[in-house]
Design a protein around this motif. Structure first.
Motif, short mmCIF file in Angstrom:
data_model
loop_
_atom_site.label_atom_id
_atom_site.label_comp_id
_atom_site.label_asym_id
_atom_site.label_seq_id
_atom_site.Cartn_x
_atom_site.Cartn_y
_atom_site.Cartn_z
N LEU A 333 0.85 -1.20 0.00
CA LEU A 333 0.00 0.00 0.00
C LEU A 333 0.88 1.24 0.00
O LEU A 333 1.82 1.34 0.79
CB LEU A 333 -0.91 0.00 1.24
CG LEU A 333 -1.73 1.25 1.52
CD1 LEU A 333 -2.77 1.48 0.42
CD2 LEU A 333 -2.40 1.15 2.88
N GLU A 334 0.56 2.19 -0.87
CA GLU A 334 1.34 3.42 -0.95
C GLU A 334 0.41 4.62 -1.14
O GLU A 334 -0.49 4.58 -1.98
CB GLU A 334 2.35 3.35 -2.10
CG GLU A 334 3.25 4.58 -2.19
CD GLU A 334 4.23 4.51 -3.34
OE1 GLU A 334 5.01 5.48 -3.50
OE2 GLU A 334 4.21 3.51 -4.09
N LEU A 379 -10.14 6.05 2.30
CA LEU A 379 -9.67 6.30 0.93
C LEU A 379 -9.11 5.04 0.28
O LEU A 379 -9.12 4.91 -0.94
CB LEU A 379 -8.60 7.39 0.93
CG LEU A 379 -9.01 8.79 1.40
CD1 LEU A 379 -7.80 9.72 1.42
CD2 LEU A 379 -10.11 9.36 0.51
N ILE A 380 -8.65 4.11 1.11
CA ILE A 380 -7.98 2.92 0.56
C ILE A 380 -8.97 1.98 -0.14
O ILE A 380 -8.74 1.59 -1.29
CB ILE A 380 -7.18 2.20 1.67
CG1 ILE A 380 -6.13 3.16 2.24
CG2 ILE A 380 -6.54 0.92 1.14
CD1 ILE A 380 -5.47 2.69 3.52
N VAL A 391 -3.62 6.98 -4.30
CA VAL A 391 -3.60 5.83 -3.40
C VAL A 391 -3.33 4.61 -4.27
O VAL A 391 -4.10 4.31 -5.18
CB VAL A 391 -4.94 5.68 -2.65
CG1 VAL A 391 -4.91 4.45 -1.74
CG2 VAL A 391 -5.27 6.93 -1.85
N LEU A 392 -2.23 3.92 -4.01
CA LEU A 392 -1.84 2.79 -4.84
C LEU A 392 -1.84 1.50 -4.04
O LEU A 392 -1.39 1.47 -2.87
CB LEU A 392 -0.45 3.00 -5.45
CG LEU A 392 -0.29 4.18 -6.41
CD1 LEU A 392 0.22 5.41 -5.68
CD2 LEU A 392 0.62 3.83 -7.56
N VAL A 393 -2.35 0.44 -4.65
CA VAL A 393 -2.32 -0.90 -4.08
C VAL A 393 -1.59 -1.79 -5.07
O VAL A 393 -2.01 -1.90 -6.23
CB VAL A 393 -3.74 -1.43 -3.81
CG1 VAL A 393 -3.70 -2.91 -3.44
CG2 VAL A 393 -4.40 -0.64 -2.69
N ASN A 397 -3.09 2.49 -9.10
CA ASN A 397 -3.99 3.46 -8.48
C ASN A 397 -5.35 2.81 -8.23
O ASN A 397 -5.90 2.15 -9.11
CB ASN A 397 -4.17 4.67 -9.40
CG ASN A 397 -4.83 5.85 -8.70
OD1 ASN A 397 -5.78 5.68 -7.95
ND2 ASN A 397 -4.33 7.05 -8.97
N VAL A 398 -5.88 2.98 -7.03
CA VAL A 398 -7.15 2.32 -6.69
C VAL A 398 -8.28 2.77 -7.60
O VAL A 398 -9.27 2.06 -7.78
CB VAL A 398 -7.53 2.56 -5.21
CG1 VAL A 398 -6.58 1.84 -4.28
CG2 VAL A 398 -7.61 4.04 -4.89
N ARG A 399 -8.15 3.96 -8.21
CA ARG A 399 -9.16 4.42 -9.16
C ARG A 399 -9.21 3.55 -10.41
O ARG A 399 -10.23 3.48 -11.08
CB ARG A 399 -8.89 5.86 -9.58
CG ARG A 399 -9.04 6.91 -8.49
CD ARG A 399 -8.57 8.25 -9.01
NE ARG A 399 -8.64 9.31 -8.01
CZ ARG A 399 -9.66 10.15 -7.87
NH1 ARG A 399 -10.71 10.02 -8.66
NH2 ARG A 399 -9.66 11.08 -6.94
N ASP A 400 -8.07 2.89 -10.71
CA ASP A 400 -7.98 2.07 -11.91
C ASP A 400 -8.15 0.58 -11.63
O ASP A 400 -8.22 -0.22 -12.56
CB ASP A 400 -6.63 2.29 -12.60
CG ASP A 400 -6.41 3.75 -12.99
OD1 ASP A 400 -7.40 4.39 -13.41
OD2 ASP A 400 -5.28 4.25 -12.86
#
Length: 577
Positions: A333-334, A379-380, A391-393, A397-400
């Motif tokens: 998680l970043e 947000l995660i 926010v990256l997992v 990006n969590v949006r993608d």
């Protein structure tokens, strides 16, 4: 708004609507034909003593009546089917839209209002469609056909319609125009009653604890009286039916009066008078049917606007156009310069938050009340979307990310855990329906919940009330933690999930978690220092900003905010131990 909504929602039911119109048309023609047959029996049969005519026309009337009944049954069936299907589709549309809402949109409308829009508002539109298909198709045909056939029986007597119909239309129109704003207010008052009821039912323990029963009764009484007052202000609607009936009765008297004089003068037969009276009643009844519709349209229009408002609201959290699946799922998680601001807010809730949480390590977040800890955690899993930064997992990006993949990677135990009505087992399997009983018991053991579940009469099949109100707060938290463990995500988010546990249970649970999920990423938000002091990394939030990062020992010397929080709970010696 109402007709645009209906045009879209009724499009799949064109076949059923066509059948309703067709059978209503035939049924109305049959209804219009009966008074003419009745006049023939009286004038050509009864008056002349012709039994053959009476039998012949009587059999025709019987056949026409059978056609009328059959067509009416079929029309009502398809009308009811269409309106019920419309209600089902509208409820489904509202439900699916609400499912796409973020917490932000849900808070905008409020749960009580969303419930009202999904139930009472849909019901009003459903009722309007039902009455429209059954009445409004027949009403214009009956009105026009009745006028034509009445004129055919006696033109002079039928001229009374030139006075009666405009009077009725004006009377109904004046009442309907005044009702629309009152109906909108009425639906808002229903929202308010739902809100008060929901709060009182959910917060019954708090009400009892503070002995506020009388206060809540008075609060409900105010909301109830407000709805009653608005309903009473709609007194104009009470004039609708009496006004129509007064016009109908006065018209009947006028027809009989003038018709009697025409019969006495030899200008009209008795059967023709009977037919004209019947047609007058049919014409006025068709207007009265339209009146019922006009009574319902203002309220249904308000309901349609409220439903359309929900359907037209775009969620702030959009699913990705081209979902991406990470090349490897390890749970890294970043957050890069993440910020969040509510729409219209002057100040952001979070500003420039940057950190990385890696598998096999525990990251803790601590801060004062209102520092943004819960918002950051939300947000995660995309309960909100960050307004700044990324926010990256696992590098994406969590949006993608594909929402289904994100839900499998991230497991959230919220600050106020919610249990669904069902059983202990159904709640634990919520995120993974194929989990075995052994896996459920194992998760319960790690969550320190096995003991009290085994003590329940039905164990895993013990009923759970809506919201988990039949178990204690600590039990509810442990069941929620067990549910996340059964889900087996790569990232565990615990949002102050140990707050209702005693210190001993808290310690045992954290020790069991450390042994069980060694390869997962753990992020813990907590108020207790003892809960997070052994974390690999502690993040300190203050007023939405990251003011400290490090281990417990490091922060005690480098972060005044953290030191202040620690010393508010522990002594200097305990903090250094």
């Amino acid at each position: 708004m109402l007709f645009r909504l209906l045009r879209v929602q009724l499009r799949p039911y064109g076949k059923e609507i066509t059948l309703v119109v067709l059978f209503q048309f035939v049924q109305t023609l049959a209804t219009l034909y009966l008074p003419t047959l009745n006049a023939d029996i009286i004038d050509d049969g009864v008056v002349k003593g012709d039994t053959g005519t009476i039998l012949r026309v009587g059999l025709v009337m019987l056949g026409v009546t059978l056609i009328q009944i059959t067509c009416s049954i079929v029309a009502v069936y398809y009308g009811a089917y269409t309106s019920m299907a419309l209600g089902r589709d509208l409820r489904a549309a509202v439900f699916h839209r609400v499912q796409d809402f973020s917490v932000q949109e849900v808070n905008k409308f409020g749960p009580p209002s969303l419930i009202t829009r999904s139930t009472n508002d849909v019901q009003q539109i459903q009722l309007l469609v039902m009455m429209t298909l059954i009445m409004m198709v027949a009403a214009p045909i009956m009105c026009v056909g009745g006028i034509v056939l009445a004129v055919r029986q006696d033109t002079a007597l039928s001229s009374l319609l030139l006075v009666v119909l405009p009077v009725m239309v004006v009377a109904v129109g004046l009442i309907v125009v005044r009702m629309r704003p009152l109906f909108r207010l009425m639906q808002e008052r229903i929202d308010r009653i739902n809100q008060v009821l929901r709060e009182q039912i959910t917060g019954i323990r708090v009400i009892r604890a503070f002995v506020r029963d009388q206060h809540e009764r008075e609060r409900f009484a105010v909301a109830n009286d407000q709805l009653t007052d608005v309903s009473l202000k709609a007194w104009l609607m009470a004039l609708m039916f009496p006004s129509v009936m007064l016009i109908v009765n006065l018209s009947s008297i006028a027809v009989v009066w003038f018709g009697g004089h025409r019969i006495a003068g030899g200008d009209m037969q008795v059967g023709a008078l009977t037919a004209v009276i019947s047609y007058l009643m049919q014409i006025l009844m068709s207007v009265m049917m339209a009146t019922f519709m006009f009574m319902m349209i203002p309220r249904a229009e308000v309901c349609a606007e409220r439903i359309k408002e929900v359907l037209d609201t775009e969620p702030t959290v959009h699913p990705p156009a081209k979902p991406i699946t990470p090349e490897r799922r390890i749970g890294e998680l970043e957050l890069r310069s993440v910020g969040f601001r509510y729409p219209g807010a002057e100040e952001p809730v979070l500003s420039d938050i940057t950190f990385t949480a890696r598998p096999g390590r525990t990251t803790a977040i601590i801060g004062g009340t209102g520092s943004g800890k819960t918002t950051l955690l939300n947000l995660i899993p995309r309960l909100f979307d960050a307004t700044d930064g990324e926010v990256l997992v696992d590098g994406v990006n969590v949006r993608d990310l594909d929402p289904a993949v994100l839900s499998r990677i991230v497991g959230l135990v919220p600050q106020a855990p919610y249990l669904f009505s069902g059983t202990v087992a159904s709640n634990l399997r919520y995120g993974r329906p194929d989990a075995t009983d052994e896996e459920l018991w194992h998760a319960l053991e790690i969550a320190q919940a096995r003991e009290f579940v085994e003590a329940m009469p039905n164990k895993l099949e013990e009923p759970i009330a809506q919201g988990g109100t039949n178990v204690s707060g600590g039990q509810r938290q442990r069941l929620a933690i067990a549910r996340a463990l059964v889900h087996r995500p790569e990232i565990y988010l615990f949002d102050d999930s140990f707050s209702a546990l005693d210190y001993a249970t808290d310690a045992r649970l954290r020790a069991a978690l450390a042994e069980e999920i060694t390869d997962a990423t753990i992020v813990i938000v907590a108020q207790r220092v003892n809960t997070i002091r052994d974390a690999d990394r502690i993040l300190v939030l203050d007023d939405g900003r990251l003011v400290g990062s490090g281990t417990h020992a490091e922060l005690m010397t480098t972060c005044p905010t953290y030191r202040e929080i620690v010393l508010s709970q522990l002594t200097e010696q305990e903090a250094a131990a």
